[in-house]
Write an enzyme that holds these catalytic residues in place. Structure first.
Site, mmCIF file in Angstrom:
data_model
loop_
_atom_site.group_PDB
_atom_site.id
_atom_site.type_symbol
_atom_site.label_atom_id
_atom_site.label_comp_id
_atom_site.label_asym_id
_atom_site.label_seq_id
_atom_site.Cartn_x
_atom_site.Cartn_y
_atom_site.Cartn_z
ATOM 1 N N ARG A 164 -0.181 2.537 0.399
ATOM 2 C CA ARG A 164 1.062 3.208 0.380
ATOM 3 C C ARG A 164 0.974 4.543 0.510
ATOM 4 O O ARG A 164 1.712 5.537 -0.021
ATOM 5 C CB ARG A 164 1.896 2.682 -0.629
ATOM 6 C CG ARG A 164 2.268 1.366 -0.775
ATOM 7 C CD ARG A 164 3.002 0.665 0.288
ATOM 8 N NE ARG A 164 3.242 -0.761 -0.110
ATOM 9 C CZ ARG A 164 2.338 -1.693 0.255
ATOM 10 N NH1 ARG A 164 1.368 -1.493 0.950
ATOM 11 N NH2 ARG A 164 2.610 -2.948 -0.032
ATOM 12 N N SER A 237 11.989 -2.124 -2.305
ATOM 13 C CA SER A 237 11.268 -1.882 -3.521
ATOM 14 C C SER A 237 11.472 -0.405 -3.982
ATOM 15 O O SER A 237 11.069 0.673 -3.337
ATOM 16 C CB SER A 237 9.702 -2.062 -3.554
ATOM 17 O OG SER A 237 9.574 -3.513 -3.331
ATOM 18 N N GLU A 334 8.544 4.507 -5.027
ATOM 19 C CA GLU A 334 8.241 4.427 -3.529
ATOM 20 C C GLU A 334 9.013 5.270 -2.818
ATOM 21 O O GLU A 334 8.943 5.756 -1.702
ATOM 22 C CB GLU A 334 8.041 3.075 -3.318
ATOM 23 C CG GLU A 334 7.477 2.829 -1.795
ATOM 24 C CD GLU A 334 7.488 1.312 -1.604
ATOM 25 O OE1 GLU A 334 6.691 0.508 -2.148
ATOM 26 O OE2 GLU A 334 8.324 0.885 -0.810
HETATM 27 P P1 NAP Z 1 4.719 -10.260 -4.177
HETATM 28 O O1 NAP Z 1 4.152 -11.228 -2.918
HETATM 29 O O2 NAP Z 1 5.329 -10.972 -5.354
HETATM 30 O O3 NAP Z 1 3.568 -9.509 -4.764
HETATM 31 C C1 NAP Z 1 3.777 -8.443 -5.852
HETATM 32 C C2 NAP Z 1 2.552 -7.602 -6.086
HETATM 33 O O4 NAP Z 1 1.452 -8.370 -5.938
HETATM 34 C C3 NAP Z 1 2.044 -6.867 -4.738
HETATM 35 O O5 NAP Z 1 1.586 -5.491 -5.214
HETATM 36 C C4 NAP Z 1 0.931 -7.583 -4.152
HETATM 37 O O6 NAP Z 1 -0.059 -6.611 -3.417
HETATM 38 C C5 NAP Z 1 0.166 -8.150 -5.190
HETATM 39 N N1 NAP Z 1 -0.328 -9.245 -4.820
HETATM 40 C C6 NAP Z 1 0.503 -10.722 -4.710
HETATM 41 N N2 NAP Z 1 -0.293 -11.541 -4.234
HETATM 42 C C7 NAP Z 1 -1.810 -10.824 -4.044
HETATM 43 C C8 NAP Z 1 -2.957 -11.455 -3.731
HETATM 44 N N3 NAP Z 1 -3.219 -12.617 -3.617
HETATM 45 N N4 NAP Z 1 -3.805 -10.613 -3.684
HETATM 46 C C9 NAP Z 1 -3.707 -9.167 -4.077
HETATM 47 N N5 NAP Z 1 -2.635 -8.657 -4.424
HETATM 48 C C10 NAP Z 1 -1.482 -9.660 -4.610
HETATM 49 O O7 NAP Z 1 5.553 -9.016 -3.715
HETATM 50 P P2 NAP Z 1 7.059 -8.866 -3.147
HETATM 51 O O8 NAP Z 1 7.632 -7.908 -3.885
HETATM 52 O O9 NAP Z 1 7.597 -10.373 -3.015
HETATM 53 O O10 NAP Z 1 6.689 -8.412 -1.603
HETATM 54 C C11 NAP Z 1 6.308 -9.074 -0.733
HETATM 55 C C12 NAP Z 1 5.077 -8.203 0.053
HETATM 56 O O11 NAP Z 1 5.824 -7.133 0.667
HETATM 57 C C13 NAP Z 1 4.179 -7.613 -0.691
HETATM 58 O O12 NAP Z 1 3.068 -7.597 -0.002
HETATM 59 C C14 NAP Z 1 4.544 -6.148 -0.981
HETATM 60 O O13 NAP Z 1 3.599 -5.421 -1.410
HETATM 61 C C15 NAP Z 1 5.247 -5.841 0.312
HETATM 62 N N6 NAP Z 1 6.304 -4.863 0.366
HETATM 63 C C16 NAP Z 1 5.867 -3.590 0.999
HETATM 64 C C17 NAP Z 1 6.899 -2.669 0.850
HETATM 65 C C18 NAP Z 1 6.305 -1.434 1.573
HETATM 66 O O14 NAP Z 1 5.315 -1.268 2.442
HETATM 67 N N7 NAP Z 1 6.762 -0.195 1.505
HETATM 68 C C19 NAP Z 1 7.726 -2.642 0.279
HETATM 69 C C20 NAP Z 1 8.297 -3.845 -0.298
HETATM 70 C C21 NAP Z 1 7.452 -4.853 -0.502
HETATM 71 P P3 NAP Z 1 0.055 -5.665 -1.890
HETATM 72 O O15 NAP Z 1 1.424 -4.742 -2.294
HETATM 73 O O16 NAP Z 1 -0.821 -5.336 -1.921
HETATM 74 O O17 NAP Z 1 0.775 -7.003 -1.139
#
Ligand code: NAP
Length: 339
Positions: A164, A237, A334
């Site tokens: 990020r 987020s 963020e």
């Molecule tokens: P989620 O899938 O519940 O995951 C929450 C956190 O756990 C994230 O930091 C994700 O890493 C990590 N995670 C989950 N499974 C993983 C695995 N198998 N290996 C490594 N790390 C793992 O998150 P959510 O809130 O529902 O969001 C879904 C996705 O959208 C996530 O990937 C999240 O990062 C992304 N997102 C991105 C943004 C952005 O780019 N600004 C904003 C909102 C959500 P990662 O963050 O590396 O995926």
């Protein structure tokens, strides 16, 4: 190009919060951008680049300089064997691009489906989701270097992408992204290892999903976790997930054995902040005045009506303090504050 005075920014953000910009303009090409930047330089006023306003919180007092809304458009495809170079102007809508590339059968962007915002914003915070980061597909970022008054083509390496983060995030007044060149593939390997995706396909009894099915799954999952912007304002987020040392993670999982952790390597562990906010601090679905957190995702702060940025910041601070008290971790927003 028209430079407007005292333009309310509220309607240009997904949070639907914020006062007016002292000056405001919409740019659709390089000449207009130069005109806007020169205006900022001559009048000695700061500028900020506005895309779809999906990751910002504008102060109730507004912005004291010129807000420049990027609306440069255009997408070109150059196919070469199995690879496809796609150059996209910064004002294009991110998810429209993902949809188009998936429909064409090009692999690469599918896991980044349904992220709100413009293409120009994608390299700034190196958007990522479901195990994929945009840096993995970026070849070059074409920018205006405001300091040196020149156009530059920055290679992936020069952009110093990390979780990020990028040089654009670290130095937001230096570069304006004009367009981005992505490298996609006609043959690719899909990644649906993330828990939510795996569970979705198990439930749907789909053993080997295709490109479109991965995109559709992500859209369905994200729609459930994020509020509908027609119902309430939000910037997705609000906080970044945290990466801590393996030692710190061990300390936390000893104290909270049920805590979810994702080891990145021997030394670093990623911790989902939503889990802490929800399970240790009870911050999911709370309401305080005109603000609250979403019922399905504690990481998302929502505007319940006529919220002010002061209310959002006050709630965010309570969340920061709550997480610190329980874990000793200092979480960071963020969302960008525009003041
Ligand atoms: P989620 O899938 O519940 O995951 C929450 C956190 O756990 C994230 O930091 C994700 O890493 C990590 N995670 C989950 N499974 C993983 C695995 N198998 N290996 C490594 N790390 C793992 O998150 P959510 O809130 O529902 O969001 C879904 C996705 O959208 C996530 O990937 C999240 O990062 C992304 N997102 C991105 C943004 C952005 O780019 N600004 C904003 C909102 C959500 P990662 O963050 O590396 O995926």
């Amino acid at each position: 190009m028209i430079i407007e005075k005292k333009k309310s920014l509220k309607e240009y953000t997904t949070f639907k919060i914020g006062g007016p910009a002292r000056f405001f303009c919409i740019v659709t090409n390089k000449d207009e951008l130069i005109e806007a930047i020169n205006f900022s330089k001559k009048s000695k006023l700061p500028f900020f680049i506005l895309g779809k306003g999906s990751n910002i919180l504008v102060s109730d007092d507004g912005f004291p300089g010129i807000a420049i809304k990027m609306e440069m458009k255009g997408i070109t495809y150059m196919e070469d064997g199995n690879t496809v170079k796609v150059t996209v102007a910064s004002g294009e809508d991110w998810d429209t691009l993902v949809k188009e590339t998936v429909e064409k059968g090009f692999y690469g962007l599918e896991n980044l489906s349904y992220i709100p915002g413009t293409v120009g914003a994608s390299p700034v915070q190196n958007i990522g989701a479901y195990g994929s980061e945009v840096k993995d597909m970026i070849e070059t970022v074409h920018v205006l270097d405001v300091l040196k008054d020149e156009y530059l083509d920055l290679s992936n390496e020069v952009c110093k992408f990390s979780y990020r983060n990028s040089i654009f995030k670290k130095d937001p007044r230096r570069y304006v992204v004009l367009s981005v060149t992505f490298i996609l593939n006609k043959k690719g390997k899909l990644n649906y290892e993330y828990k939510d995706l795996k569970e979705y396909f198990t439930y749907k009894k789909i053993k080997e999903p295709n490109l479109e099915q991965v995109r559709d799954a992500i859209i369905e999952i994200r729609k459930k976790k994020l509020p509908d912007l027609r119902d309430c304002g939000s910037a997705g987020s609000f906080f970044k997930n945290v990466i801590v040392s393996a030692t710190k993670a061990k300390e936390l999982t000893t104290k909270y054995p049920e805590m979810i952790v994702h080891p990145l390597n021997d030394k670093k562990v990623k911790i989902p902040v939503a889990w802490i906010l929800d399970n240790l601090c009870g911050f999911r679905g709370v309401k305080k005045g005109n603000v609250g957190t979403y019922k399905n995702q504690a990481l998302v702060i929502i505007n319940l009506g006529n919220a002010t940025s002061a209310e959002v910041i006050a709630l965010a601070q309570k969340m920061v303090d709550g997480v610190y008290e329980k874990t000793g971790i200092e979480i960071e927003p963020e969302v960008e504050y525009v003041i």
